[in-house]
Design a protein around this motif. Structure first.
Motif, PDB file in Angstrom:
ATOM      1  N   ARG A  28      33.788  40.331  40.190  1.00  0.00           N
ATOM      2  CA  ARG A  28      35.000  40.199  40.997  1.00  0.00           C
ATOM      3  C   ARG A  28      35.459  41.542  41.538  1.00  0.00           C
ATOM      4  N   SER A  29      34.551  42.227  42.209  1.00  0.00           N
ATOM      5  CA  SER A  29      34.855  43.567  42.690  1.00  0.00           C
ATOM      6  C   SER A  29      34.359  43.730  44.111  1.00  0.00           C
ATOM      7  N   LYS A  58      34.828  34.725  46.816  1.00  0.00           N
ATOM      8  CA  LYS A  58      35.038  35.264  45.486  1.00  0.00           C
ATOM      9  C   LYS A  58      36.463  35.769  45.357  1.00  0.00           C
ATOM     10  N   ASP A  59      37.105  35.416  44.227  1.00  0.00           N
ATOM     11  CA  ASP A  59      38.402  36.002  43.904  1.00  0.00           C
ATOM     12  C   ASP A  59      38.161  37.353  43.245  1.00  0.00           C
ATOM     13  N   LEU A  60      38.897  38.340  43.685  1.00  0.00           N
ATOM     14  CA  LEU A  60      38.717  39.688  43.159  1.00  0.00           C
ATOM     15  C   LEU A  60      39.756  40.020  42.098  1.00  0.00           C
ATOM     16  N   ASN A  61      39.501  41.097  41.368  1.00  0.00           N
ATOM     17  CA  ASN A  61      40.546  41.719  40.565  1.00  0.00           C
ATOM     18  C   ASN A  61      40.806  43.107  41.150  1.00  0.00           C
ATOM     19  N   LEU A  62      41.667  43.870  40.515  1.00  0.00           N
ATOM     20  CA  LEU A  62      42.016  45.183  41.056  1.00  0.00           C
ATOM     21  C   LEU A  62      41.454  46.340  40.234  1.00  0.00           C
ATOM     22  N   ARG A  63      40.552  46.053  39.296  1.00  0.00           N
ATOM     23  CA  ARG A  63      40.047  47.136  38.458  1.00  0.00           C
ATOM     24  C   ARG A  63      39.267  48.173  39.261  1.00  0.00           C
ATOM     25  N   TRP A  64      38.663  47.759  40.379  1.00  0.00           N
ATOM     26  CA  TRP A  64      37.887  48.676  41.205  1.00  0.00           C
ATOM     27  C   TRP A  64      38.752  49.783  41.813  1.00  0.00           C
TER      28      TRP A  64
END
Length: 520
Positions: A28-29, A58-64
Motif C-alpha cells: 500500500r505504498s 489500491k488503497d494506500l497508507n502514509l508510511r511512505w
C-alpha cells in the motif's frame, strides 16, 4: 508507472494530480522510484489513483511519507488512504500538508511534533481531542492556515494559543471553534459542497505554480570588492567594463595588467551571500612590466561567493569555503597573509570578471576568475560521481582556463577591434556578451548545467565524458598557443603540417599503384 522517475535524482517538484499509475507493487505504498527522490521538495498527487497488475485500485497508507526527507509541501487530496492513520513520524522539513477527503483516522498528536505552517485536514475521520501542544510556525510575515471542518469525531475546541497566533485562515466545525478565533465555520470555509452530509469530497485548494528553478550558483565578487585599474587606480567591481585593464598575477607570480574580456556573472541588482574574509591590513608595493604601483589591501577585507577560488600560494587555489581563520592567502606582493576572521554577508550586486590569465588582484589578494562547479565542494580539484572521485591533476582553475580558450580566441583575434595589447583599450569583446535574467553569461550558464549533469553520472560514464570534453578543448588550447606565437612560426608550423599530409597522401597513392601492378 514508477519507472518514469528512474534516474531523476535532482527532481524537486512533481505534479501528478488526476493521473493513474498502474502495476504498483508493495505494501500500500507509492512507487519506490518516487519515494527515493532525495531532493524532492514539492509533491502534488490530488485525486491520483494507483492500481495493481489486475487493474484494481489500491488503497494506500502514509508510511511512505517518512522516506521523503526533504519534502516541504505535500498535497494528496482525494487519494484513497483506507482509514489509514498518520505515520509514526513525519519529515521535519514538512511545512504545507493537504489531505482533504482521504479517510484518515486516528489522533492528530503526531502532527504536533512538526512545525507546520499550512494544513488542509478537512473531511477525514480524525478522532480524539485537538492537541493542546500543537504549535504552528506562524509569524506576521508568514501567517498560518488550518482547516479541520468535517472531522466529526474530534473533541474539544481549538486551544487558546491558536487565537494568539498569526492566521491567514483558521477554520473548523462549530464545536471546534466554540465562538473563539475561527475565521470561518463549517460550510462557510468553502471546502465542501453544500449538498450532502459530512464527509464529502472537498473543493480542492488551487495548485500553485512553483517558482522557477534557480540558475546555477554564481561565482562572484561583491560590488564593494576593489581592483587595481591601469588608468584609474583602485576602483569598485561595479565600475568595471569589458576592455578595462586590471592588475593580474601570471604563472611566474609576477603582476601585470590584462584586459577584462568577459564577465562570468554581471548584475547590479541580484542579491547574494558572500564570505567576507578579513586579513591584517597590509600596504604593498607591486611592480609590473610597465609601472610600479603602491596599493593597500583595502583594510584586508575581501567578499566573494563560497565556491570562488583564491590563491593560497603561487599556483595553488582553494574554494573560499575551504578556508579557516589562520589560513594564508597570497597577496599581490607575493607574500602570504593570515586570515583573521570569516563571516557571511548578504549584498546586492554580483560580478565575475574574466582575464586572459584567469587571475585578478582583488583588494590586494590574488584571486582566480573561476570557481568550483559543486557549490558545497571544499576541494579545488575536479571530481566525479557526486564528489566521490577526485582527479588530482585537474583543478577547477585549470579547467576554467581550458574551457575559456575558444572564447579568448574569439575576443583576441576574430572580433574586428578586439586585439588587445598594452597600448590600447578598444577591446570589443562586449559584442559577444549576453546574459540571462540573473546576470550569468550564456558562455557559462549552459556548460555549467551540462557539467553538473556529468557530475551526477557514475564514475565510468562521467570519466569518459569528461576526458572527451577536455580532449576536444585541448585542441583549442593548442590552437590558441600557436596563434600567440610569431606569425613566421605559425606559417612554418601550418606549412609543415600540410606538407606532411600531402606527403602521406602521395606515398599512399604510389603504394596503391604498386599493389595494383603486382596484383595484375
Amino acid at each position: 508507472r514508477g519507472e518514469a522517475f528512474d534516474g531523476l535524482q535532482n527532481l524537486k517538484y512533481i505534479d501528478i494530480s488526476k493521473n493513474e499509475y498502474d502495476h504498483v507493487v508493495g505494501n500500500r505504498s507509492v512507487p519506490p522510484q518516487l519515494r527515493a527522490l532525495p531532493n524532492l521538495i514539492q509533491l502534488y498527487m490530488v485525486e491520483t489513483t494507483f492500481t495493481n497488475a489486475r487493474n484494481q485500485v489500491k488503497d494506500l497508507n502514509l508510511r511512505w511519507v517518512e522516506e521523503l526527507s526533504s519534502i516541504v509541501e505535500l498535497w494528496i487530496d482525494g487519494v484513497q488512504l483506507h482509514h489509514s492513520p498518520l505515520p509514526n513520524s513525519l519529515p521535519s522539513s514538512l511545512k504545507s500538508l493537504s489531505v482533504q477527503g482521504c479517510g484518515l483516522t486516528g489522533s492528530l498528536e503526531k502532527l504536533a511534533t512538526i512545525d507546520l505552517n499550512r494544513a488542509w485536514l478537512s473531511g477525514n475521520l480524525f478522532s480524539g481531542p485537538i492537541p493542546t501542544n500543537w504549535e504552528f510556525d506562524c509569524s506576521d510575515d508568514s501567517p498560518c492556515l488550518l482547516f479541520l471542518e468535517g472531522n466529526t469525531d474530534l473533541t474539544g475546541s481549538f486551544p487558546i494559543q491558536f487565537c494568539e497566533s498569526y492566521w491567514e485562515v483558521l477554520g473548523g466545525d462549530a464545536e471546534q471553534c466554540n465562538g473563539s478565533c475561527c475565521s470561518c465555520v463549517g460550510l462557510d470555509c468553502g471546502n465542501f459542497e453544500e449538498s450532502g452530509a459530512y464527509p464529502i469530497f472537498p473543493t480542492l485548494p488551487p495548485v500553485t505554480t512553483p517558482p522557477p528553478p534557480p540558475a546555477p550558483v554564481g561565482f562572484c565578487f561583491s560590488s564593494d570588492t576593489k581592483v587595481q585599474h591601469r588608468e584609474k587606480g583602485s576602483i569598485r567591481m561595479d565600475q568595471l567594463q569589458i576592455g578595462d585593464y586590471v592588475m593580474t598575477n601570471n604563472n611566474n607570480n609576477a603582476n601585470q595588467y590584462e584586459p577584462i574580456y568577459s564577465f562570468g556573472h554581471f548584475h547590479h541588482d541580484t542579491e547574494a551571500d558572500f564570505l567576507q574574509i578579513q586579513t591584517t591590513t597590509t600596504t604593498t608595493t607591486t611592480t609590473t612590466t610597465t609601472t610600479t604601483t603602491t596599493t593597500q589591501n583595502e583594510n584586508g577585507v575581501l567578499e566573494l561567493t563560497p565556491n570562488h577560488l583564491l590563491f593560497t600560494a603561487p599556483g595553488k587555489t582553494v574554494p573560499a569555503s575551504a578556508l579557516s581563520v589562520g589560513d594564508d592567502v597570497l597577496l599581490a606582493s607575493g607574500k602570504l597573509e593570515s586570515i583573521t576572521s570569516i563571516r557571511t554577508v548578504t549584498k546586492q550586486g554580483i560580478y565575475a570578471p574574466y582575464t586572459p590569465s584567469g587571475t585578478i588582484i582583488t583588494n590586494g589578494i590574488v584571486s582566480s576568475s573561476f570557481a568550483t562547479i559543486e557549490t558545497d565542494s571544499k576541494s579545488s580539484y575536479v571530481s566525479l560521481n557526486k564528489g566521490q572521485y577526485t582527479l588530482p591533476l585537474l583543478t577547477y582553475h585549470r579547467l576554467g582556463l581550458i574551457y575559456e580558450s575558444p572564447h579568448r580566441m574569439l575576443c583576441r583575434h576574430l572580433t574586428t577591434t578586439s586585439r588587445w595589447n598594452n597600448n590600447n583599450n578598444n577591446n570589443n569583446c562586449a559584442s559577444l556578451e549576453t546574459y540571462n535574467s540573473e546576470g550569468m553569461s550564456h558562455w557559462v550558464e549552459g556548460p555549467s548545467r551540462a557539467y553538473q549533469w556529468v557530475l551526477q553520472q557514475n564514475v565510468v560514464v562521467g570519466g569518459i565524458l569528461l576526458i572527451g570534453i577536455v580532449g576536444l578543448w585541448a585542441v583549442f588550447v593548442i590552437l590558441e598557443w600557436m596563434l600567440l606565437l610569431h606569425p613566421i612560426i605559425i606559417i612554418i608550423t601550418v606549412g609543415g603540417a600540410l606538407w606532411l599530409f600531402f606527403f602521406w597522401r602521395r606515398q599512399t597513392y604510389y603504394y596503391c599503384r604498386i599493389q595494383n601492378k603486382t596484383a595484375a
